[in-house]
Design a protein around this motif. Sequence first.
Motif, PDB file in Angstrom:
ATOM      1  N   GLY A 156       0.813  -1.177   0.000  1.00 46.86           N
ATOM      2  CA  GLY A 156       0.000   0.000   0.000  1.00 46.86           C
ATOM      3  C   GLY A 156       0.862   1.249   0.000  1.00 46.86           C
ATOM      4  N   TYR A 157       0.206   2.348   0.115  1.00 47.84           N
ATOM      5  CA  TYR A 157       0.852   3.653   0.138  1.00 47.84           C
ATOM      6  C   TYR A 157       0.248   4.468   1.272  1.00 47.84           C
ATOM      7  N   ALA A 158       1.077   5.045   2.094  1.00 48.08           N
ATOM      8  CA  ALA A 158       0.621   5.926   3.167  1.00 48.08           C
ATOM      9  C   ALA A 158       1.182   7.318   2.903  1.00 48.08           C
ATOM     10  N   GLY A 159       0.364   8.301   3.007  1.00 50.83           N
ATOM     11  CA  GLY A 159       0.805   9.663   2.768  1.00 50.83           C
ATOM     12  C   GLY A 159      -0.287  10.445   2.065  1.00 50.83           C
ATOM     13  N   ARG A 160       0.030  11.693   1.759  1.00 50.35           N
ATOM     14  CA  ARG A 160      -0.976  12.507   1.065  1.00 50.35           C
ATOM     15  C   ARG A 160      -1.236  11.922  -0.321  1.00 50.35           C
ATOM     16  N   VAL A 161      -2.390  12.216  -0.850  1.00 48.07           N
ATOM     17  CA  VAL A 161      -2.735  11.716  -2.179  1.00 48.07           C
ATOM     18  C   VAL A 161      -1.796  12.346  -3.197  1.00 48.07           C
ATOM     19  N   ARG A 162      -1.168  11.516  -3.992  1.00 44.82           N
ATOM     20  CA  ARG A 162      -0.264  11.970  -5.051  1.00 44.82           C
ATOM     21  C   ARG A 162      -0.974  11.868  -6.385  1.00 44.82           C
ATOM     22  N   ARG A 163      -0.753  12.865  -7.220  1.00 45.96           N
ATOM     23  CA  ARG A 163      -1.356  12.896  -8.559  1.00 45.96           C
ATOM     24  C   ARG A 163      -0.357  12.322  -9.561  1.00 45.96           C
ATOM     25  N   LEU A 164      -0.789  11.310 -10.286  1.00 49.24           N
ATOM     26  CA  LEU A 164       0.054  10.679 -11.287  1.00 49.24           C
ATOM     27  C   LEU A 164      -0.526  10.911 -12.665  1.00 49.24           C
ATOM     28  N   LEU A 165       0.352  11.144 -13.627  1.00 49.99           N
ATOM     29  CA  LEU A 165      -0.055  11.257 -15.025  1.00 49.99           C
ATOM     30  C   LEU A 165       0.579  10.101 -15.786  1.00 49.99           C
ATOM     31  N   LEU A 166      -0.264   9.275 -16.385  1.00 52.02           N
ATOM     32  CA  LEU A 166       0.186   8.147 -17.199  1.00 52.02           C
ATOM     33  C   LEU A 166       0.063   8.542 -18.657  1.00 52.02           C
ATOM     34  N   VAL A 167       1.123   8.306 -19.435  1.00 56.77           N
ATOM     35  CA  VAL A 167       1.107   8.661 -20.854  1.00 56.77           C
ATOM     36  C   VAL A 167       1.515   7.434 -21.653  1.00 56.77           C
ATOM     37  N   ASP A 168       0.577   6.905 -22.435  1.00 58.43           N
ATOM     38  CA  ASP A 168       0.842   5.722 -23.262  1.00 58.43           C
ATOM     39  C   ASP A 168      -0.221   5.651 -24.339  1.00 58.43           C
ATOM     40  N   ASP A 169       0.165   5.286 -25.546  1.00 56.37           N
ATOM     41  CA  ASP A 169      -0.811   5.170 -26.630  1.00 56.37           C
ATOM     42  C   ASP A 169      -1.506   3.811 -26.626  1.00 56.37           C
ATOM     43  N   ASP A 170      -1.102   2.903 -25.768  1.00 53.77           N
ATOM     44  CA  ASP A 170      -1.719   1.579 -25.662  1.00 53.77           C
ATOM     45  C   ASP A 170      -2.724   1.596 -24.506  1.00 53.77           C
ATOM     46  N   ALA A 171      -4.002   1.516 -24.838  1.00 57.73           N
ATOM     47  CA  ALA A 171      -5.064   1.587 -23.829  1.00 57.73           C
ATOM     48  C   ALA A 171      -4.946   0.469 -22.795  1.00 57.73           C
ATOM     49  N   ALA A 172      -4.470  -0.704 -23.214  1.00 57.71           N
ATOM     50  CA  ALA A 172      -4.310  -1.816 -22.277  1.00 57.71           C
ATOM     51  C   ALA A 172      -3.249  -1.498 -21.221  1.00 57.71           C
ATOM     52  N   HIS A 173      -2.179  -0.832 -21.639  1.00 55.47           N
ATOM     53  CA  HIS A 173      -1.132  -0.448 -20.678  1.00 55.47           C
ATOM     54  C   HIS A 173      -1.660   0.574 -19.682  1.00 55.47           C
ATOM     55  N   LEU A 174      -2.411   1.556 -20.183  1.00 54.86           N
ATOM     56  CA  LEU A 174      -2.989   2.564 -19.297  1.00 54.86           C
ATOM     57  C   LEU A 174      -3.950   1.918 -18.302  1.00 54.86           C
TER      58      LEU A 174
ATOM     59  N   GLU B 274      -4.533   3.079  -8.750  1.00 56.15           N
ATOM     60  CA  GLU B 274      -5.702   3.703  -8.130  1.00 56.15           C
ATOM     61  C   GLU B 274      -6.116   3.018  -6.824  1.00 56.15           C
ATOM     62  N   PRO B 275      -6.133   1.680  -6.758  1.00 55.61           N
ATOM     63  CA  PRO B 275      -6.499   1.035  -5.489  1.00 55.61           C
ATOM     64  C   PRO B 275      -5.532   1.339  -4.343  1.00 55.61           C
ATOM     65  N   LEU B 276      -4.324   1.765  -4.670  1.00 55.91           N
ATOM     66  CA  LEU B 276      -3.350   2.129  -3.641  1.00 55.91           C
ATOM     67  C   LEU B 276      -3.585   3.537  -3.104  1.00 55.91           C
ATOM     68  N   GLY B 277      -4.484   4.283  -3.754  1.00 52.07           N
ATOM     69  CA  GLY B 277      -4.814   5.625  -3.281  1.00 52.07           C
ATOM     70  C   GLY B 277      -4.252   6.762  -4.106  1.00 52.07           C
ATOM     71  N   PHE B 278      -3.642   6.444  -5.244  1.00 50.46           N
ATOM     72  CA  PHE B 278      -3.119   7.497  -6.109  1.00 50.46           C
ATOM     73  C   PHE B 278      -4.239   8.075  -6.969  1.00 50.46           C
ATOM     74  N   ALA B 279      -4.193   9.381  -7.219  1.00 50.96           N
ATOM     75  CA  ALA B 279      -5.114  10.031  -8.146  1.00 50.96           C
ATOM     76  C   ALA B 279      -4.465   9.931  -9.527  1.00 50.96           C
ATOM     77  N   VAL B 280      -5.088   9.177 -10.419  1.00 50.58           N
ATOM     78  CA  VAL B 280      -4.480   8.857 -11.710  1.00 50.58           C
ATOM     79  C   VAL B 280      -5.228   9.543 -12.844  1.00 50.58           C
ATOM     80  N   GLU B 281      -4.477  10.218 -13.695  1.00 47.23           N
ATOM     81  CA  GLU B 281      -4.986  10.789 -14.947  1.00 47.23           C
ATOM     82  C   GLU B 281      -4.183  10.148 -16.061  1.00 47.23           C
ATOM     83  N   SER B 282      -4.769  10.049 -17.248  1.00 49.55           N
ATOM     84  CA  SER B 282      -4.032   9.429 -18.340  1.00 49.55           C
ATOM     85  C   SER B 282      -4.242  10.171 -19.648  1.00 49.55           C
ATOM     86  N   ALA B 283      -3.223  10.052 -20.508  1.00 46.71           N
ATOM     87  CA  ALA B 283      -3.248  10.652 -21.839  1.00 46.71           C
ATOM     88  C   ALA B 283      -2.656   9.647 -22.818  1.00 46.71           C
ATOM     89  N   SER B 284      -3.138   9.686 -24.045  1.00 45.23           N
ATOM     90  CA  SER B 284      -2.673   8.728 -25.049  1.00 45.23           C
ATOM     91  C   SER B 284      -1.691   9.318 -26.050  1.00 45.23           C
TER      92      SER B 284
END
Length: 86
Positions: A1-19, A27-37
Amino acid sequence: GYAGRVRRLLLVDDDAAHLAMLSGLLEPLGFAVESASDGPGALMLAGRVQPDLVLCDVALPGMSGWEVAAELRQRHGPGLRIVMLS
């Protein structure tokens, strides 16, 4: 798991399966995840969400991941953490 303030992550990949896989792990670990292709989408999203960490694929259509990383560095400074994935 992850303990601490919510961290914002940006995922960048053109493969939807990887994203989906990365989002499904982080996300289940508590990270705020955004993604771009693609690079332009990643740059726009980074300006809006101010991520703590960017996970970026090296091979992207149009703009390479390296070009995206360079532009992110120019716009957001050296404090932005970027991990290149291949």
